[in-house]
Every structure is written in structure tokens, then in C-alpha cells.
Design an enzyme around this catalytic site. Sequence first.
Site, PDB file in Angstrom:
ATOM      1  N   ASP A  13      11.235  60.983  89.582  1.00 25.93           N
ATOM      2  CA  ASP A  13      10.129  61.856  89.931  1.00 25.93           C
ATOM      3  C   ASP A  13       8.964  61.409  89.050  1.00 25.93           C
ATOM      4  O   ASP A  13       9.156  60.705  88.055  1.00 25.93           O
ATOM      5  CB  ASP A  13      10.530  63.314  89.653  1.00 25.93           C
ATOM      6  CG  ASP A  13       9.356  64.264  89.740  1.00 25.93           C
ATOM      7  OD1 ASP A  13       8.663  64.247  90.769  1.00 25.93           O
ATOM      8  OD2 ASP A  13       9.127  65.016  88.775  1.00 25.93           O
ATOM      9  N   MET A  14       7.734  61.805  89.393  1.00 24.57           N
ATOM     10  CA  MET A  14       6.586  61.363  88.605  1.00 24.57           C
ATOM     11  C   MET A  14       6.084  62.461  87.654  1.00 24.57           C
ATOM     12  O   MET A  14       6.220  62.343  86.435  1.00 24.57           O
ATOM     13  CB  MET A  14       5.449  60.913  89.534  1.00 24.57           C
ATOM     14  CG  MET A  14       4.250  60.339  88.796  1.00 24.57           C
ATOM     15  SD  MET A  14       2.950  59.751  89.907  1.00 24.57           S
ATOM     16  CE  MET A  14       2.284  61.317  90.522  1.00 24.57           C
TER      17      MET A  14
END
Length: 196
Positions: A13-14
Site C-alpha cells: 500500500d502507499m
Amino acid sequence: MIDLSRYQGIIFDMDGTLVDSMGVHVEAWQVTCREFGYPFDREYHHSLGGVPTAETAVLLNKRYGCEHDPYAVAAFKKKVFDELEDLPALIEDTHIIFQRYIGSKPISVGTGSDRAHATWLLSQHNLLNPLHALVTSDDVAKGKPHPDTFLLAAKKMGIAPENCVVFEDTEMGRQAAVNAGMACIMVINGQVQTGL
């Protein structure tokens, strides 16, 4: 260092996982909630990390009995976010893992952010070019907790979902990984949880 040798592909995920940007997102939601008359609940907004902005607006409408246009809410929140944003720092724990495995395993990012924002942010930290794939909210019909983001990342890497591991910082993201049939390692307050 955590051993990921059993996995063929890694998906990060960022926001809140690779990049410490969740605080700015929540701050932008606080302003947006005030503008549209939603009650603001910091913990609730943090729990929705990874959910695309328009989908978050749909959830807020349902939760608080409102009928705002989700795309108008999303556009306002994006404008506020862009005005607030300084370049968020990398999260050291996950960046070390990213650097350790880049080149030896396919690595992707699966994020609830839109493509323009994700491309800009990852480019600022020189993380975009090494990626095998970037999957954003623009690429899937259903965001997290639906598995679509991570399934598309696995498909782009050419790896079966059960051979991928996801790094996530929210329960919505963890649910998306589990729903995709993938292992999930949580990142809590910037710390990789090693009890997998």
C-alpha cells in the site's frame, strides 16, 4: 530483516505504509467534513485509509444520512489535500524492505489514491521506476476492502495471489489482502509487525 523468501511477489500500500502521508489525508478530511457538514471522527477516517475518496464520501453519506455528490466531495478533498501537502517522508521500516527486495522479486504498489497523485508522490521518492506495477483507484471498479486492487497487481506481476504478500496499515487494506487470498503484514504507526 523480515524474511519474505516464501513469497514470489510483494505488494505495498502507499499512504501510511510506504509514505507517511495519512496525517495529511486525515487533516484534509477534517476540512472537507466541516465544509459538507459531516461530523468528523479522526479514528474512523484513519480506518478508511486505502478506500478511494469518492467511495469514502458514499460511506459518509450513508453513515450520517447525507446526500452529497460523492464526486464533488472527492474533488473538494483533493483540492484541500493538494493545498496542505508538503512532501511526506518515507516510512523507514518498509523502505528498507523495498530496497532489500527490489530487483530480486517483483514489487508493486496497490493504492486507493488516484493515478496522478500516486505517480507524483512515488516519483518524488524515486520509487516509481523500480515498480513492476502501480494499481490505483483509477484502475479498479471497487476499491479496498474489495480485493480488486491487489488482484490486479498480482496479475500485472504474473504471480498467483496466494504467492503474494501485502504490506498494509489499515483494517480495510488488510481485508482487501485477505479477500484476495494473500498474506498480509501490517504496518502500525510506521512499524512493520513481524508476527506473521
